[in-house]
Motif scaffolding. Structure first.
Motif, mmCIF file in Angstrom:
data_model
loop_
_atom_site.group_PDB
_atom_site.id
_atom_site.type_symbol
_atom_site.label_atom_id
_atom_site.label_comp_id
_atom_site.label_asym_id
_atom_site.label_seq_id
_atom_site.Cartn_x
_atom_site.Cartn_y
_atom_site.Cartn_z
ATOM 1 N N LEU B 70 14.305 10.504 5.742
ATOM 2 C CA LEU B 70 13.437 10.971 4.662
ATOM 3 C C LEU B 70 12.131 11.513 5.226
ATOM 4 N N PRO B 71 11.517 12.461 4.522
ATOM 5 C CA PRO B 71 10.218 12.976 4.984
ATOM 6 C C PRO B 71 9.168 11.867 5.009
ATOM 7 N N LEU B 72 8.271 11.951 5.958
ATOM 8 C CA LEU B 72 7.211 10.940 6.079
ATOM 9 C C LEU B 72 6.424 10.784 4.781
ATOM 10 N N GLU B 73 6.147 11.915 4.143
ATOM 11 C CA GLU B 73 5.324 11.862 2.927
ATOM 12 C C GLU B 73 6.022 11.045 1.834
ATOM 13 N N ARG B 74 7.331 11.183 1.767
ATOM 14 C CA ARG B 74 8.070 10.470 0.723
ATOM 15 C C ARG B 74 8.072 8.967 1.001
ATOM 16 N N VAL B 75 8.240 8.611 2.264
ATOM 17 C CA VAL B 75 8.200 7.194 2.631
ATOM 18 C C VAL B 75 6.824 6.616 2.303
ATOM 19 N N GLU B 76 5.794 7.391 2.610
ATOM 20 C CA GLU B 76 4.429 6.919 2.330
ATOM 21 C C GLU B 76 4.240 6.655 0.842
ATOM 22 N N GLN B 77 4.785 7.549 0.018
ATOM 23 C CA GLN B 77 4.661 7.363 -1.441
ATOM 24 C C GLN B 77 5.349 6.076 -1.889
ATOM 25 N N MET B 78 6.513 5.819 -1.321
ATOM 26 C CA MET B 78 7.263 4.629 -1.740
ATOM 27 C C MET B 78 6.553 3.352 -1.281
ATOM 28 N N LEU B 79 5.991 3.393 -0.102
ATOM 29 C CA LEU B 79 5.273 2.211 0.383
ATOM 30 C C LEU B 79 4.003 1.977 -0.434
ATOM 31 N N GLU B 80 3.392 3.079 -0.863
ATOM 32 C CA GLU B 80 2.219 2.936 -1.738
ATOM 33 C C GLU B 80 2.607 2.257 -3.050
ATOM 34 N N HIS B 81 3.801 2.606 -3.526
ATOM 35 C CA HIS B 81 4.278 2.012 -4.789
ATOM 36 C C HIS B 81 4.408 0.494 -4.655
ATOM 37 N N VAL B 82 5.094 0.045 -3.603
ATOM 38 C CA VAL B 82 5.310 -1.396 -3.476
ATOM 39 C C VAL B 82 4.010 -2.113 -3.127
ATOM 40 N N THR B 83 3.118 -1.420 -2.430
ATOM 41 C CA THR B 83 1.808 -2.013 -2.147
ATOM 42 C C THR B 83 1.067 -2.278 -3.460
ATOM 43 N N GLY B 84 1.237 -1.359 -4.403
ATOM 44 C CA GLY B 84 0.612 -1.538 -5.711
ATOM 45 C C GLY B 84 1.202 -2.701 -6.476
ATOM 46 N N VAL B 85 2.531 -2.831 -6.424
ATOM 47 C CA VAL B 85 3.188 -3.963 -7.113
ATOM 48 C C VAL B 85 2.725 -5.280 -6.482
ATOM 49 N N ALA B 86 2.651 -5.275 -5.154
ATOM 50 C CA ALA B 86 2.203 -6.481 -4.451
ATOM 51 C C ALA B 86 0.772 -6.832 -4.849
ATOM 52 N N SER B 87 -0.042 -5.817 -4.959
ATOM 53 C CA SER B 87 -1.439 -6.047 -5.312
ATOM 54 C C SER B 87 -1.546 -6.702 -6.694
ATOM 55 N N GLN B 88 -0.688 -6.249 -7.609
ATOM 56 C CA GLN B 88 -0.697 -6.854 -8.951
ATOM 57 C C GLN B 88 -0.311 -8.334 -8.897
ATOM 58 N N ALA B 89 0.451 -8.692 -7.862
ATOM 59 C CA ALA B 89 0.849 -10.101 -7.703
ATOM 60 C C ALA B 89 -0.181 -10.865 -6.867
ATOM 61 N N GLY B 90 -1.273 -10.185 -6.518
ATOM 62 C CA GLY B 90 -2.330 -10.842 -5.747
ATOM 63 C C GLY B 90 -2.102 -10.816 -4.251
ATOM 64 N N LEU B 91 -1.239 -9.908 -3.795
ATOM 65 C CA LEU B 91 -0.914 -9.843 -2.366
ATOM 66 C C LEU B 91 -1.490 -8.579 -1.742
ATOM 67 N N GLU B 92 -1.792 -8.694 -0.465
ATOM 68 C CA GLU B 92 -2.359 -7.565 0.271
ATOM 69 C C GLU B 92 -1.348 -7.084 1.298
ATOM 70 N N TYR B 93 -0.731 -5.958 1.070
ATOM 71 C CA TYR B 93 0.224 -5.405 2.024
ATOM 72 C C TYR B 93 -0.449 -4.305 2.838
ATOM 73 N N HIS B 94 -0.245 -4.359 4.139
ATOM 74 C CA HIS B 94 -0.772 -3.312 5.026
ATOM 75 C C HIS B 94 0.391 -2.746 5.835
ATOM 76 N N PHE B 95 1.134 -1.845 5.228
ATOM 77 C CA PHE B 95 2.302 -1.300 5.924
ATOM 78 C C PHE B 95 1.918 -0.525 7.182
ATOM 79 N N GLU B 96 0.673 -0.063 7.222
ATOM 80 C CA GLU B 96 0.255 0.696 8.410
ATOM 81 C C GLU B 96 0.232 -0.186 9.656
#
Lengths: 47, 221
Positions: B70-96
């Motif tokens: 998959l293109p890098l940009e698309r992967v980045e978008q998907m990781l941003e999505h799950v980072t947001g869901v995690a944040s709503q659960a009070g979690l801090e994800y740093h995929f970078e």
């Protein structure tokens, strides 16, 4: 704790003995390598 | 006096939904307040991606882009999505900073922690290390450090990990999941009777707990 001691069958005793509770979405689980891209379990990389 | 409700959870460390599911379960229990039944939680090992390299020296985005085509940009978008869901659960994800690696050694440490009565604390520690701190959950030196943080003897942890003392227990958990037909994680089994797949909302966990508790009271009456 072994499966037997907590009332669960051992690996020889498939299928699972429990009833599935249907939740909101399958997207909330990881399945295989697809989990590594969360919520993208059914993507076809070739597309 | 009733015994605690047993919750068996199959879960991996490199599993973003597993950490979120852990929080949702905790929230589901907390939401019941004083009516919450006593629970006993046990984590079981599951390896989502056995072909993950032991030490991938690139970013998560690069790994996923390459592995999934998959293109890098698309992967980045998907990781941003799950980072947001995690944040709503009070979690801090740093995929970078996530270090892609096999998780089997981490699972061995979870079994050692269970033997020391500290499995839940260790599960939390390893998930935080993986998703928030960029920890390498396959490296014995780092694993020993986390064991010592939780008061587990470091020398014993090192010996256990180097000798593979709990390797068979990890494989037994994975085999049990396979026998149950579990293909995705997190996967929760309540009192050996009800299965819940995925990081379902806290309300789902509250409802299952109430149902199991109610059935036990009905049986006891």
């Amino acid at each position: 704790m072994s499966p037997e001691s907590r009332g669960l069958p051992t690996t020889e005793a498939a299928p699972a003995p429990f009833t599935m509770i249907e939740g909101a979405s399958d997207e909330l689980a990881c399945e295989g390598d697809a989990c590594l891209i969360p919520g993208f379990g059914s993507v076809d990389p070739a597309r | 006096m009733t015994s605690p409700i047993k919750i068996d959870i199959w879960s991996d460390i490199a599993c973003p939904w597993c950490y979120i599911g852990k929080r949702h379960l905790e929230a589901g229990i907390a939401a019941l307040g004083d009516d919450a039944p006593e629970v006993e939680i046990e984590y079981h090992s599951f390896e989502l991606s056995p072909d993950t390299p032991l030490d991938f020296e690139g970013s998560t985005t690069e790994y996923l882009s390459k592995a999934k085509g998959l293109p890098l940009e698309r992967v980045e978008q998907m990781l941003e999505h799950v980072t947001g869901v995690a944040s709503q659960a009070g979690l801090e994800y740093h995929f970078e900073s996530v270090a892609h690696t096999k998780t089997l050694k981490g699972h061995e440490l979870l079994h050692l922690a269970k033997a020391n009565g500290k499995q839940l604390e260790m599960k939390e520690r390893l998930l935080k290390a993986y998703f928030t701190e960029g920890g390498r959950v396959n490296r014995i030196d780092e694993l020993v450090g986390w064991a010592e943080e939780l008061g587990i003897d470091g020398a014993d942890a090192r010996e256990a990990l180097e000798s593979g003392r709990y390797a068979d227990d990890v494989q037994a958990d994975i085999a049990q999941a396979r026998a149950y037909g579990i293909q995705g994680v997190p996967f929760f089994v309540f009192e050996g009777r009800y299965g819940v797949s995925g990081a379902q909302p806290a309300e789902v966990f509250s409802q299952v707990l109430q149902q199991v508790d109610g059935e036990r009271e009905g049986t006891a009456a």
